[in-house]
Scaffold this motif. Structure first.
Motif, PDB file in Angstrom:
ATOM      1  N   MET A  65     -15.111  51.446  27.426  1.00 28.18           N
ATOM      2  CA  MET A  65     -14.513  50.174  27.062  1.00 28.18           C
ATOM      3  C   MET A  65     -12.997  50.233  27.297  1.00 28.18           C
ATOM      4  O   MET A  65     -12.368  51.236  27.044  1.00 28.18           O
ATOM      5  CB  MET A  65     -14.770  49.847  25.597  1.00 28.18           C
ATOM      6  N   VAL A  66     -12.462  49.105  27.748  1.00 26.02           N
ATOM      7  CA  VAL A  66     -11.040  49.000  28.055  1.00 26.02           C
ATOM      8  C   VAL A  66     -10.473  47.839  27.261  1.00 26.02           C
ATOM      9  O   VAL A  66     -11.103  46.786  27.153  1.00 26.02           O
ATOM     10  CB  VAL A  66     -10.842  48.728  29.571  1.00 26.02           C
ATOM     11  N   LYS A  67      -9.273  48.002  26.701  1.00 22.98           N
ATOM     12  CA  LYS A  67      -8.626  46.911  25.967  1.00 22.98           C
ATOM     13  C   LYS A  67      -7.933  45.984  26.958  1.00 22.98           C
ATOM     14  O   LYS A  67      -7.253  46.430  27.867  1.00 22.98           O
ATOM     15  CB  LYS A  67      -7.576  47.470  25.002  1.00 22.98           C
ATOM     16  N   VAL A  68      -8.141  44.667  26.783  1.00 22.25           N
ATOM     17  CA  VAL A  68      -7.442  43.647  27.573  1.00 22.25           C
ATOM     18  C   VAL A  68      -6.977  42.558  26.613  1.00 22.25           C
ATOM     19  O   VAL A  68      -7.543  42.391  25.542  1.00 22.25           O
ATOM     20  CB  VAL A  68      -8.349  43.017  28.666  1.00 22.25           C
ATOM     21  N   ILE A  69      -5.946  41.808  27.045  1.00 24.90           N
ATOM     22  CA  ILE A  69      -5.519  40.681  26.218  1.00 24.90           C
ATOM     23  C   ILE A  69      -6.346  39.457  26.608  1.00 24.90           C
ATOM     24  O   ILE A  69      -6.861  39.381  27.726  1.00 24.90           O
ATOM     25  CB  ILE A  69      -4.001  40.408  26.333  1.00 24.90           C
ATOM     26  N   ALA A  70      -6.466  38.506  25.713  1.00 27.70           N
ATOM     27  CA  ALA A  70      -7.331  37.341  25.920  1.00 27.70           C
ATOM     28  C   ALA A  70      -6.970  36.562  27.187  1.00 27.70           C
ATOM     29  O   ALA A  70      -7.853  36.076  27.888  1.00 27.70           O
ATOM     30  CB  ALA A  70      -7.274  36.427  24.710  1.00 27.70           C
ATOM     31  N   SER A  71      -5.684  36.448  27.512  1.00 25.87           N
ATOM     32  CA  SER A  71      -5.294  35.681  28.699  1.00 25.87           C
ATOM     33  C   SER A  71      -5.680  36.403  29.988  1.00 25.87           C
ATOM     34  O   SER A  71      -5.691  35.801  31.057  1.00 25.87           O
ATOM     35  CB  SER A  71      -3.792  35.398  28.699  1.00 25.87           C
ATOM     36  N   GLY A  72      -6.045  37.686  29.918  1.00 30.65           N
ATOM     37  CA  GLY A  72      -6.455  38.458  31.092  1.00 30.65           C
ATOM     38  C   GLY A  72      -7.952  38.435  31.344  1.00 30.65           C
ATOM     39  O   GLY A  72      -8.431  39.016  32.308  1.00 30.65           O
ATOM     40  N   VAL A  73      -8.709  37.748  30.481  1.00 25.31           N
ATOM     41  CA  VAL A  73     -10.166  37.675  30.626  1.00 25.31           C
ATOM     42  C   VAL A  73     -10.509  36.653  31.701  1.00 25.31           C
ATOM     43  O   VAL A  73      -9.946  35.569  31.750  1.00 25.31           O
ATOM     44  CB  VAL A  73     -10.827  37.304  29.284  1.00 25.31           C
ATOM     45  N   ARG A  74     -11.445  36.996  32.600  1.00 25.14           N
ATOM     46  CA  ARG A  74     -11.854  36.122  33.705  1.00 25.14           C
ATOM     47  C   ARG A  74     -13.358  35.884  33.676  1.00 25.14           C
ATOM     48  O   ARG A  74     -14.112  36.639  33.060  1.00 25.14           O
ATOM     49  CB  ARG A  74     -11.489  36.748  35.054  1.00 25.14           C
ATOM     50  N   LYS A  75     -13.793  34.851  34.395  1.00 26.03           N
ATOM     51  CA  LYS A  75     -15.217  34.536  34.512  1.00 26.03           C
ATOM     52  C   LYS A  75     -15.951  35.758  35.078  1.00 26.03           C
ATOM     53  O   LYS A  75     -15.485  36.387  36.020  1.00 26.03           O
ATOM     54  CB  LYS A  75     -15.404  33.342  35.451  1.00 26.03           C
ATOM     55  N   GLY A  76     -17.087  36.090  34.482  1.00 23.50           N
ATOM     56  CA  GLY A  76     -17.875  37.218  34.938  1.00 23.50           C
ATOM     57  C   GLY A  76     -17.575  38.512  34.200  1.00 23.50           C
ATOM     58  O   GLY A  76     -18.352  39.461  34.265  1.00 23.50           O
ATOM     59  N   ASN A  77     -16.428  38.583  33.476  1.00 24.85           N
ATOM     60  CA  ASN A  77     -16.114  39.777  32.692  1.00 24.85           C
ATOM     61  C   ASN A  77     -17.116  39.930  31.556  1.00 24.85           C
ATOM     62  O   ASN A  77     -17.663  38.943  31.066  1.00 24.85           O
ATOM     63  CB  ASN A  77     -14.718  39.692  32.082  1.00 24.85           C
ATOM     64  N   VAL A  78     -17.334  41.154  31.132  1.00 22.62           N
ATOM     65  CA  VAL A  78     -18.196  41.428  29.984  1.00 22.62           C
ATOM     66  C   VAL A  78     -17.301  41.972  28.883  1.00 22.62           C
ATOM     67  O   VAL A  78     -16.559  42.931  29.094  1.00 22.62           O
ATOM     68  CB  VAL A  78     -19.296  42.449  30.343  1.00 22.62           C
ATOM     69  N   ILE A  79     -17.359  41.314  27.716  1.00 19.16           N
ATOM     70  CA  ILE A  79     -16.515  41.737  26.606  1.00 19.16           C
ATOM     71  C   ILE A  79     -17.373  42.032  25.380  1.00 19.16           C
ATOM     72  O   ILE A  79     -18.470  41.507  25.237  1.00 19.16           O
ATOM     73  CB  ILE A  79     -15.440  40.683  26.259  1.00 19.16           C
ATOM     74  N   GLU A  80     -16.828  42.900  24.498  1.00 13.87           N
ATOM     75  CA  GLU A  80     -17.497  43.177  23.238  1.00 13.87           C
ATOM     76  C   GLU A  80     -16.842  42.297  22.187  1.00 13.87           C
ATOM     77  O   GLU A  80     -15.635  42.352  21.976  1.00 13.87           O
ATOM     78  CB  GLU A  80     -17.357  44.653  22.853  1.00 13.87           C
ATOM     79  N   HIS A  81     -17.635  41.437  21.559  1.00 15.57           N
ATOM     80  CA  HIS A  81     -17.144  40.476  20.569  1.00 15.57           C
ATOM     81  C   HIS A  81     -17.025  41.166  19.215  1.00 15.57           C
ATOM     82  O   HIS A  81     -17.453  42.310  19.039  1.00 15.57           O
ATOM     83  CB  HIS A  81     -18.128  39.300  20.528  1.00 15.57           C
ATOM     84  N   GLU A  82     -16.447  40.463  18.224  1.00 15.51           N
ATOM     85  CA  GLU A  82     -16.296  41.028  16.877  1.00 15.51           C
ATOM     86  C   GLU A  82     -17.621  41.437  16.251  1.00 15.51           C
ATOM     87  O   GLU A  82     -17.675  42.317  15.409  1.00 15.51           O
ATOM     88  CB  GLU A  82     -15.595  40.021  15.943  1.00 15.51           C
ATOM     89  N   ASP A  83     -18.738  40.773  16.660  1.00 20.48           N
ATOM     90  CA  ASP A  83     -20.040  41.106  16.084  1.00 20.48           C
ATOM     91  C   ASP A  83     -20.648  42.384  16.668  1.00 20.48           C
ATOM     92  O   ASP A  83     -21.753  42.770  16.313  1.00 20.48           O
ATOM     93  CB  ASP A  83     -21.017  39.931  16.238  1.00 20.48           C
ATOM     94  N   GLY A  84     -19.921  43.033  17.597  1.00 17.26           N
ATOM     95  CA  GLY A  84     -20.390  44.287  18.182  1.00 17.26           C
ATOM     96  C   GLY A  84     -21.344  44.111  19.345  1.00 17.26           C
ATOM     97  O   GLY A  84     -21.804  45.082  19.935  1.00 17.26           O
ATOM     98  N   LYS A  85     -21.645  42.876  19.717  1.00 18.29           N
ATOM     99  CA  LYS A  85     -22.567  42.614  20.827  1.00 18.29           C
ATOM    100  C   LYS A  85     -21.774  42.314  22.097  1.00 18.29           C
ATOM    101  O   LYS A  85     -20.617  41.911  22.042  1.00 18.29           O
ATOM    102  CB  LYS A  85     -23.491  41.447  20.476  1.00 18.29           C
ATOM    103  N   LEU A  86     -22.438  42.487  23.251  1.00 14.17           N
ATOM    104  CA  LEU A  86     -21.792  42.233  24.528  1.00 14.17           C
ATOM    105  C   LEU A  86     -22.025  40.799  24.975  1.00 14.17           C
ATOM    106  O   LEU A  86     -23.125  40.265  24.842  1.00 14.17           O
ATOM    107  CB  LEU A  86     -22.328  43.199  25.594  1.00 14.17           C
ATOM    108  N   TYR A  87     -20.984  40.188  25.524  1.00 15.94           N
ATOM    109  CA  TYR A  87     -21.035  38.814  26.019  1.00 15.94           C
ATOM    110  C   TYR A  87     -20.497  38.780  27.440  1.00 15.94           C
ATOM    111  O   TYR A  87     -19.548  39.493  27.759  1.00 15.94           O
ATOM    112  CB  TYR A  87     -20.155  37.893  25.160  1.00 15.94           C
ATOM    113  N   VAL A  88     -21.092  37.926  28.277  1.00 15.22           N
ATOM    114  CA  VAL A  88     -20.571  37.708  29.627  1.00 15.22           C
ATOM    115  C   VAL A  88     -19.772  36.402  29.576  1.00 15.22           C
ATOM    116  O   VAL A  88     -20.207  35.408  28.993  1.00 15.22           O
ATOM    117  CB  VAL A  88     -21.686  37.668  30.697  1.00 15.22           C
ATOM    118  N   VAL A  89     -18.576  36.422  30.172  1.00 15.77           N
ATOM    119  CA  VAL A  89     -17.683  35.265  30.153  1.00 15.77           C
ATOM    120  C   VAL A  89     -18.138  34.256  31.209  1.00 15.77           C
ATOM    121  O   VAL A  89     -18.273  34.586  32.383  1.00 15.77           O
ATOM    122  CB  VAL A  89     -16.223  35.696  30.408  1.00 15.77           C
ATOM    123  N   LEU A  90     -18.384  33.007  30.776  1.00 16.57           N
ATOM    124  CA  LEU A  90     -18.783  31.930  31.672  1.00 16.57           C
ATOM    125  C   LEU A  90     -17.570  31.142  32.149  1.00 16.57           C
ATOM    126  O   LEU A  90     -17.527  30.662  33.277  1.00 16.57           O
ATOM    127  CB  LEU A  90     -19.765  30.987  30.978  1.00 16.57           C
TER     128      LEU A  90
END
Length: 190
Positions: free
Chosen positions: A1-26
């Motif tokens: 896992m890599v830390k990124v800031i919210a403004s650096g998130v792009r469509k298709g990225n996969v992030i770990e949300h606060e609930d501990g689950k993985l989400y794909v950015v639409l």
């Protein structure tokens, strides 16, 4: 896992949300108002069960970004609600659900090369070429003395999608279409 800031998130990225689950950015949109805190609104889908959610962050909030492997696949065919793709090096076939393919479904063409993001050997998102060539099957005839600068007319494409084209374009013409919004780009050069 890599830390990124919210403004650096792009469509298709996969992030770990606060609930501990993985989400794909639409979709990710940053807003920078003249007054107040800049925010990033992220539309995302939970990988485990497909639940969609929209979350707003400050643009400087840190998030965990998961490592995702992107592999080139070739589109083969549609099988019911699934779309079947093949890895050209291993010849392994993987089905993607209609929900995962989403708005790209009408633009899929047999033999098209697509990027499929894989996480823990499972597909999570797809990227198709940004521009494809399609034929116009039906459009209105050109009207004389109509300027080409700002007027467009409706046209039906060979994949069943409607788009707007310049008045000089006629039925049977092959055009290049932007797959992100279905808009006319130019006449095909072939």
């Amino acid at each position: 896992m890599v830390k990124v800031i919210a403004s650096g998130v792009r469509k298709g990225n996969v992030i770990e949300h606060e609930d501990g689950k993985l989400y794909v950015v639409l979709k990710a949109e940053s807003m920078h108002p003249g007054k107040g805190t800049p925010t990033t609104t992220i539309d995302m889908r939970r990988i485990s069960d497909g639940v969609k959610t929209v979350v707003r962050y400050k643009t400087t909030d840190a998030m965990e970004r998961a490592f995702v492997e992107t592999i080139m696949h070739t589109y083969l065919y549609q099988d019911g609600d699934n779309y079947v793709f093949m890895n050209p090096t291993t010849f392994e076939q993987i089905p993607l659900t209609a929900d995962m393919v989403g708005d790209f479904a009408p633009y899929l063409q047999e033999g098209m090369e697509c990027q499929i993001a894989m996480f823990n050997d499972g597909p999570i998102s797809i990227e198709i070429p940004q521009r494809i060539t399609l034929e116009i099957t039906d459009t209105e005839p050109a009207i004389k003395n109509q300027t080409a600068s700002s007027s467009f007319k409706p046209a039906m494409l060979s994949n069943g999608v409607r788009t707007m084209v310049p008045p000089h374009v006629t039925s049977g013409t092959r055009i290049v279409v932007d797959t992100t919004d279905g808009s006319y780009v130019e006449r095909a050069k072939d």
